[in-house]
Scaffold this motif. Sequence first.
Motif, short mmCIF file in Angstrom:
data_model
loop_
_atom_site.label_atom_id
_atom_site.label_comp_id
_atom_site.label_asym_id
_atom_site.label_seq_id
_atom_site.Cartn_x
_atom_site.Cartn_y
_atom_site.Cartn_z
N VAL A 253 0.82 -1.21 0.00
CA VAL A 253 0.00 0.00 0.00
C VAL A 253 0.86 1.26 0.00
CG1 VAL A 253 -1.74 1.36 1.23
CG2 VAL A 253 -1.94 -1.15 1.14
N THR B 104 1.95 3.69 -3.33
CA THR B 104 1.18 4.95 -3.27
C THR B 104 2.12 6.14 -3.13
OG1 THR B 104 -0.61 3.73 -2.16
CG2 THR B 104 -0.74 6.12 -2.12
N ASN C 228 -5.72 7.46 0.18
CA ASN C 228 -5.54 6.13 -0.42
C ASN C 228 -4.87 5.15 0.55
OD1 ASN C 228 -6.75 6.80 -2.86
ND2 ASN C 228 -4.83 7.53 -3.76
N LYS D 206 -7.47 4.17 3.20
CA LYS D 206 -8.48 3.30 2.62
C LYS D 206 -7.94 1.91 2.34
CE LYS D 206 -11.58 2.83 -1.34
NZ LYS D 206 -12.02 3.44 -2.63
N ASP D 207 -6.78 1.83 1.67
CA ASP D 207 -6.23 0.53 1.29
C ASP D 207 -5.66 -0.25 2.49
OD1 ASP D 207 -6.94 1.04 -1.30
OD2 ASP D 207 -4.94 1.70 -1.93
N CYS D 208 -5.35 0.46 3.56
CA CYS D 208 -4.90 -0.21 4.79
C CYS D 208 -6.08 -0.61 5.67
CB CYS D 208 -3.95 0.69 5.58
SG CYS D 208 -2.31 0.85 4.84
#
Length: 212
Positions: A148, A152, A179, A182-184
Motif C-alpha cells: 500500500v 502509493t 488512499n 483506505k487501502d490499509c
Amino acid sequence: MFTRSIKHYFLMDKGDFFVHFMDLTEEELKKPVDDIVPPRLEALLELALRMSTANTDPFKDDLKIDLMPHDVITQLLRVLAIETKQEKAIINADPTDVALSGLEAFSFDYIVKWPLSLIINRFAAAFALRQRMFNFVQNIQYYMMFEVMEPTWHIMENNLKTASNIDDVLCHHTSFLDNCLKDCMLTNPELLRIFSKLMSVCVMFTNCIQVR
C-alpha cells in the motif's frame, strides 16, 4: 502408564488423593499467597500422595505445585479478552494489587521427562498460537508497508513532478493519505474494530504466556 498418571491428577481420577491433599493443605492455602512457603506445600503434597491410592503410581514424584500470579478466572479472561467493564478491570489489574489466597493461586504442575517431553508439552500449543499471531502481525505490516504505502508514495512522487502550485501539492498529498488509509482498511469502522480487537488479543495473549 504415563498418560494414566496424568489422568490421576489433572482429571481427578484419584479422588482420595484430592481429599487428602485438601485436608492437609487447608490451613496453608487459606494464607495470602505471599505468606506461603512453597517447600511446605510440596511436603504436604508428597504426604497426600503417600496416603492415597496414588502411592502406587511410579510417576507420582513428578507432580509439583505452582503458585500462579493470577487466579484461574483472570487467566481465562486474559485469553478470552471479554470486554465488559468489570472484566476489563480484572484483566488490566496489576497482580501486585490483588491479594490472592493460596487456594486461588495454587496449580498443579507436572515434570515431563525426555523423550516424552517431545510429545507432551504444555506450552507447545501456546507457542504455536503465538507464532501464528506473529505471522499475522508480520503479514499485516508487510501489506501496509510494501503493498500500500510504497507504491502509493511513488504515485505521489510522480504526481508532484507535474504540480504547478501549492494547491496541486496539497491535493496530491491529501490523495496519498486518503488512499493509504483506505487501502490499509483504516477507514471502515467495522474492519477497524475487528483489526483493533485482533491486535489487542495478540498483545494480551503474548503478555499472558510471558507471565506464565
